[in-house]
Design a protein around this motif. Structure first.
Motif, mmCIF file in Angstrom:
data_model
loop_
_atom_site.group_PDB
_atom_site.id
_atom_site.type_symbol
_atom_site.label_atom_id
_atom_site.label_comp_id
_atom_site.label_asym_id
_atom_site.label_seq_id
_atom_site.Cartn_x
_atom_site.Cartn_y
_atom_site.Cartn_z
ATOM 1 N N SER A 87 6.360 -9.561 6.358
ATOM 2 C CA SER A 87 6.876 -10.535 7.330
ATOM 3 C C SER A 87 6.045 -10.515 8.600
ATOM 4 O O SER A 87 5.816 -11.553 9.236
ATOM 5 N N GLU A 88 5.550 -9.342 8.972
ATOM 6 C CA GLU A 88 4.707 -9.224 10.157
ATOM 7 C C GLU A 88 3.327 -9.816 9.908
ATOM 8 O O GLU A 88 2.712 -10.381 10.821
ATOM 9 N N VAL A 89 2.844 -9.696 8.671
ATOM 10 C CA VAL A 89 1.587 -10.344 8.301
ATOM 11 C C VAL A 89 1.701 -11.849 8.495
ATOM 12 O O VAL A 89 0.830 -12.493 9.092
ATOM 13 N N PHE A 90 2.787 -12.426 8.013
ATOM 14 C CA PHE A 90 2.998 -13.867 8.163
ATOM 15 C C PHE A 90 3.119 -14.256 9.631
ATOM 16 O O PHE A 90 2.576 -15.284 10.052
ATOM 17 N N ALA A 91 3.830 -13.440 10.417
ATOM 18 C CA ALA A 91 3.999 -13.753 11.840
ATOM 19 C C ALA A 91 2.658 -13.750 12.561
ATOM 20 O O ALA A 91 2.355 -14.658 13.353
ATOM 21 N N ASP A 126 0.799 -1.228 0.000
ATOM 22 C CA ASP A 126 0.000 0.000 0.000
ATOM 23 C C ASP A 126 0.830 1.275 0.000
ATOM 24 O O ASP A 126 0.419 2.277 -0.598
ATOM 25 N N PHE A 127 1.989 1.255 0.677
ATOM 26 C CA PHE A 127 2.764 2.489 0.835
ATOM 27 C C PHE A 127 4.198 2.392 0.335
ATOM 28 O O PHE A 127 4.909 3.387 0.329
ATOM 29 N N GLY A 128 4.590 1.186 -0.096
ATOM 30 C CA GLY A 128 5.942 1.008 -0.616
ATOM 31 C C GLY A 128 5.980 0.996 -2.127
ATOM 32 O O GLY A 128 6.488 1.920 -2.763
ATOM 33 N N VAL A 129 5.409 -0.061 -2.724
ATOM 34 C CA VAL A 129 5.500 -0.224 -4.175
ATOM 35 C C VAL A 129 4.175 -0.017 -4.894
ATOM 36 O O VAL A 129 4.112 -0.102 -6.124
ATOM 37 N N GLY A 130 3.094 0.233 -4.153
ATOM 38 C CA GLY A 130 1.801 0.475 -4.792
ATOM 39 C C GLY A 130 1.309 -0.715 -5.588
ATOM 40 O O GLY A 130 0.773 -0.567 -6.688
ATOM 41 N N PHE A 131 1.465 -1.909 -5.019
ATOM 42 C CA PHE A 131 1.097 -3.139 -5.725
ATOM 43 C C PHE A 131 -0.360 -3.480 -5.449
ATOM 44 O O PHE A 131 -0.687 -4.397 -4.702
ATOM 45 N N TYR A 132 -1.229 -2.705 -6.054
ATOM 46 C CA TYR A 132 -2.667 -2.941 -5.963
ATOM 47 C C TYR A 132 -3.342 -2.159 -7.083
ATOM 48 O O TYR A 132 -2.718 -1.328 -7.750
ATOM 49 N N THR A 133 -4.618 -2.430 -7.287
ATOM 50 C CA THR A 133 -5.370 -1.754 -8.339
ATOM 51 C C THR A 133 -6.135 -0.568 -7.767
ATOM 52 O O THR A 133 -6.909 -0.721 -6.825
ATOM 53 N N ALA A 181 -2.598 -2.455 7.062
ATOM 54 C CA ALA A 181 -1.771 -1.630 6.182
ATOM 55 C C ALA A 181 -0.566 -1.017 6.877
ATOM 56 O O ALA A 181 0.253 -0.376 6.224
ATOM 57 N N ASP A 182 -0.432 -1.206 8.182
ATOM 58 C CA ASP A 182 0.775 -0.751 8.878
ATOM 59 C C ASP A 182 1.673 -1.929 9.238
ATOM 60 O O ASP A 182 2.620 -1.783 10.008
#
Length: 266
Positions: free
Chosen positions: A175-179, A150-157, A170-171
């Protein structure tokens, strides 16, 4: 390449769940709707929403979907429904809608541009579907984007998976999502799968599309935040930093507010 932020998963989990409950209460809604893709981000988001005790509607929206994405999504939904009585699900098959759309628009264009445009069209059809379900049930559309996307590479539509009411994760770095997903016992089939947006009808991974892994992009994002000296980077680090910087630059139109032409003292 070194990274990364670490989180206290239980504390973060409780914080997000309380934030969701407070926001829903203030918005006077019944709960949340989430599009389930078979990926870790939507699995985590739906699990966080489920813990609020509010109504949670998980929506499958296949469009020529790869069978592995479908099976992982359904495994997660069934597990979630067994754990949380406030969770329900529905499938809205958008394949015929997508095919009918393609029949109504010209398609004689450069193939790469056409395929990317059609991939974004899939995401926008899904956004419309989620808002339909949200409207009739009095729910908020919960976004599934993480911090790198969302805030790094804008990889979304834009106006696709970027069109949401709230963004619970989104914060969190990937890696934290996986954890957090592991802590919340998201199915191993999802935790072990290569991240993929599923917008091309195959198993093309996010890394193949982006040119770098999420761990690498997370490192680059932290390198920017910490103002690391690029002259000390290895060859691979320089390449990843270049990829991250280019994507961040060209996708600012997604991450910034819509430009408004101001009429001042004419």
């Amino acid at each position: 390449m070194t990274k990364k932020n670490t989180i206290l998963v239980e504390e973060v989990n409780n914080h997000i769940v309380n934030w969701l409950k407070t926001y829903a209460s203030n918005a006077n809604v019944n709960g949340f709707v989430i599009g389930i893709s078979g990926g870790v981000d939507s699995a985590l988001t739906s699990t966080l929403c489920a813990q609020t005790g509010l109504q949670v509607l998980c929506v499958e929206m296949p469009i020529h979907q790869h069978k592995d994405h479908v099976s992982r999504g359904r495994e997660h939904i069934e597990q979630l429904k067994k754990r949380f009585p406030n969770v329900s699900n529905i499938e809205t098959d958008l394949t015929p809608v997508f095919e009918n759309f393609k029949n109504q628009v010209p398609t004689e264009f450069d193939d790469a541009k056409l395929q990317l445009t059609l991939a974004n069209t899939r995401a926008r059809l899904r956004m419309t579907t989620l808002y339909y379900h949200a409207g009739v049930h009095g729910l908020l559309v919960a976004g599934t984007g993480n911090k790198v996307e969302d805030f790094g590479v804008g990889f979304y539509t834009k106006y696709g998976d970027g069109g949401v009411d709230i963004s619970p994760i989104a914060d969190l770095m990937k890696s934290e999502v996986f954890a957090l997903a592991s802590f919340l016992k998201v199915p191993d089939s999802i935790l072990n799968a290569q991240p993929s947006d599923g917008l091309f009808g195959d198993e093309k991974t996010d890394e193949q599309q982006l040119g770098a892994s999420y761990d690498e992009l997370e490192w680059a994002m932290l390198a920017v935040e910490n103002k690391l000296a690029t002259e000390n980077f290895s060859d691979r680090e320089k390449k990843v930093f270049e990829i991250y910087s280019r994507l961040n630059r060209i996708n600012q139109h997604k991450m910034n507010s819509i430009p408004v032409c101001k009429i001042n003292n004419l």
